[in-house]
Write an enzyme that holds these catalytic residues in place. Structure first.
Site, PDB file in Angstrom:
ATOM      1  N   ASN A  12       0.776  -1.085   0.049  1.00  0.00           N
ATOM      2  CA  ASN A  12       0.048  -0.119  -0.210  1.00  0.00           C
ATOM      3  C   ASN A  12       0.688   1.508   0.023  1.00  0.00           C
ATOM      4  O   ASN A  12       1.288   2.115   0.804  1.00  0.00           O
ATOM      5  CB  ASN A  12      -1.297  -0.204   1.482  1.00  0.00           C
ATOM      6  CG  ASN A  12      -1.827   1.132   1.392  1.00  0.00           C
ATOM      7  OD1 ASN A  12      -2.198   1.933   0.427  1.00  0.00           O
ATOM      8  ND2 ASN A  12      -2.542   0.504   1.795  1.00  0.00           N
ATOM      9  N   ASP A 146      -9.249   1.325  -5.690  1.00  0.00           N
ATOM     10  CA  ASP A 146      -9.603   2.326  -3.859  1.00  0.00           C
ATOM     11  C   ASP A 146     -10.807   3.135  -5.558  1.00  0.00           C
ATOM     12  O   ASP A 146     -11.593   3.317  -4.523  1.00  0.00           O
ATOM     13  CB  ASP A 146      -8.930   3.696  -4.227  1.00  0.00           C
ATOM     14  CG  ASP A 146      -7.972   3.224  -3.508  1.00  0.00           C
ATOM     15  OD1 ASP A 146      -8.646   2.988  -2.169  1.00  0.00           O
ATOM     16  OD2 ASP A 146      -7.395   4.471  -2.779  1.00  0.00           O
ATOM     17  N   LEU A 205      -9.628  10.598   6.986  1.00  0.00           N
ATOM     18  CA  LEU A 205      -8.994  11.762   7.098  1.00  0.00           C
ATOM     19  C   LEU A 205      -7.454  10.947   7.265  1.00  0.00           C
ATOM     20  O   LEU A 205      -7.158  11.195   9.019  1.00  0.00           O
ATOM     21  CB  LEU A 205      -9.246  12.525   8.002  1.00  0.00           C
ATOM     22  CG  LEU A 205     -10.838  13.071   8.170  1.00  0.00           C
ATOM     23  CD1 LEU A 205     -10.825  13.899   9.510  1.00  0.00           C
ATOM     24  CD2 LEU A 205     -11.545  13.473   7.031  1.00  0.00           C
ATOM     25  N   SER A 207      -3.065  12.463   4.963  1.00  0.00           N
ATOM     26  CA  SER A 207      -2.566  13.776   4.311  1.00  0.00           C
ATOM     27  C   SER A 207      -3.472  14.268   2.892  1.00  0.00           C
ATOM     28  O   SER A 207      -3.603  14.438   2.592  1.00  0.00           O
ATOM     29  CB  SER A 207      -1.217  13.234   3.379  1.00  0.00           C
ATOM     30  OG  SER A 207      -1.492  12.090   3.477  1.00  0.00           O
ATOM     31  N   GLY A 325      -4.844   8.481   9.216  1.00  0.00           N
ATOM     32  CA  GLY A 325      -4.195   8.350  10.074  1.00  0.00           C
ATOM     33  C   GLY A 325      -4.276   9.816  11.235  1.00  0.00           C
ATOM     34  O   GLY A 325      -4.540   9.940  12.048  1.00  0.00           O
ATOM     35  N   GLU A 328      -8.271   8.655  13.041  1.00  0.00           N
ATOM     36  CA  GLU A 328      -8.067   7.969  14.122  1.00  0.00           C
ATOM     37  C   GLU A 328      -7.186   8.267  15.695  1.00  0.00           C
ATOM     38  O   GLU A 328      -7.656   7.883  16.974  1.00  0.00           O
ATOM     39  CB  GLU A 328      -7.330   6.893  13.325  1.00  0.00           C
ATOM     40  CG  GLU A 328      -7.815   5.811  13.090  1.00  0.00           C
ATOM     41  CD  GLU A 328      -6.803   5.462  12.252  1.00  0.00           C
ATOM     42  OE1 GLU A 328      -5.901   4.789  12.404  1.00  0.00           O
ATOM     43  OE2 GLU A 328      -7.460   4.203  10.999  1.00  0.00           O
TER      44      GLU A 328
END
EC number: 2.7.2.1
Length: 390
Positions: A12, A146, A205, A207, A325, A328
């Site tokens: 990934n 995706d 949410l 970068s 990232g 969370e």
């Protein structure tokens, strides 16, 4: 270390990170993870962990995606694992490629034709495919797109209000972060009864940031459209932009297409507003920096607005999930986004927001959760399905 276990490797690659995971081919038990973050910056961190989360290897160095991949490949070879197949996250496959498929020369050629749509991901992803194919020539290589999760977007959400001929050329809203949204839905299915009757908004949410409205396990609408540059304000990307702005930049500022591409994907968003695309750094400096405060306000305002819009697309909302990232790991961002959404029945419990997975207040009409995503597991699941088909 000798190890004859047959495994699936999930790869990934992101705009600033590389995440890989090793799964048992039969059970899909996660055996190892190898993650590199901060790529192309002054200092990147590469860490490999076992199934118990114990660190096996940790390295800090200036790394790009290729160098991080080489380090992971070397560790995999030293581990002597039998890699039967390698699944790759591929952000965009255009109209012709959305369902997971075995990688071929023709697929790579098709991806190359799309580099201009997603210069932040596709070239690096194609390079990763070539690297791992060269390193493990006997393993089957599978592309997991995706856009797959959004393949059934309703026509009203899929098509742009431009002449139909352009849609036939592939100019439609594809949606992205689909592997993450798929994982969140499958996780919730194990925990919530009658989930198919719920109206869900998931906010991925990081970068790169997007949101999706989900009903009955299907994407109803989503914030990213033709490319991953649309939708919310992001770290380096503009998000949605008035088309007149692009015309102005081309005509009045005399920007070449390459300059415009650089501006929209690398020098906009939080970087343009606050001078820094790192949300954690902006949170630390917001009380002493007006730019940092303005950047966070733009980001959270954009998120609030899209949560409301996606709820409107479904005629309501029962569940809001934060993942990715930033979402969370930042209670502050979650709180700032939800402030002002009380009119929709969204209220956060401050204590729960600091530590729990269900963070909505008792009186909140909408349940709010935090779920750690696992795109690598979804990649491995799709790869296993292809292996079983053959």
């Amino acid at each position: 270390m000798a190890n004859n276990k047959q495994v699936i490797l999930a790869v990934n690659g992101g705009s600033s990170s590389l995440k890989t995971a090793v799964f048992d081919s039969d059970t899909l038990e996660e055996l190892f993870t190898a993650k590199a973050k901060g790529l192309n910056a002054e200092k990147a961190v590469l860490e490999i962990k076992d199934a118990n989360g114990k660190s096996i290897l940790e390295k800090e160095d200036q790394l790009d995606s290729r160098q991080a991949a080489e380090a992971i490949i070397q560790w995999l070879k030293d581990a002597a694992l039998t890699i039967t197949a390698i699944g790759h996250r591929v952000v965009h496959g255009g109209l012709q490629h959305r369902v997971p498929e075995q990688i071929s020369a023709s697929l790579l050629a098709d991806l190359e034709a799309l580099y201009f749509v997603d210069p932040e991901h596709l070239p690096a992803e194609a390079e990763l495919i070539r690297q791992f194919e060269k390193a493990f020539p006997k393993a089957r290589q599978v592309a997991c797109f995706d856009t797959f999760f959004h393949r059934d977007l309703p026509e009203v959400a899929r098509n742009f209000p431009i002449p139909e001929k352009y849609a036939e050329h592939g100019l439609i809203r594809f949606g992205f972060h689909g592997l993450s949204y798929e994982y969140i839905w499958e996780t919730l299915q194990q925990e919530i009864a009658w989930l198919d009757d719920k109206k869900l908004v998931t906010a991925h949410l990081g970068s790169g940031a997007s949101m999706t409205a989900v009903a009955g396990g299907k994407s109803v609408d989503t914030t990213m459209g033709f490319s991953p540059a649309g939708g919310l304000v992001m770290g380096n990307r503009t998000g949605d932009l008035d088309p007149g702005v692009l015309l102005y930049l081309l005509k009045n500022e005399n920007l070449a297409v390459a300059d415009l591409e650089e501006l929209l994907n690398k020098n906009s968003g939080l970087k343009a507003i606050a001078g820094n695309s790192d949300v954690e750094a902006l949170l630390k400096s917001r009380n002493r920096s007006k730019k940092a405060a303005a950047g966070l306000e733009h980001f959270c305002y954009s998120a609030r607005k899209f949560i409301a819009a996606l709820a409107a697309a479904m005629g309501g909302i029962d569940l809001l999930v934060f993942t990715g990232g930033i979402a969370e790991n930042s209670p502050d961002i979650r709180q700032l986004i939800c402030n002002g959404l009380e009119f929709m029945g969204i209220e956060i419990d401050e204590r729960a927001n600091e530590k729990d997975t269900v963070i909505s207040a008792t009186q909140s009409r909408v349940e709010v959760r935090v779920i750690k995503t696992n795109e690598e597991r979804m990649i491995a699941k799709h790869v296993k399905a292809i292996l079983q088909e053959s």
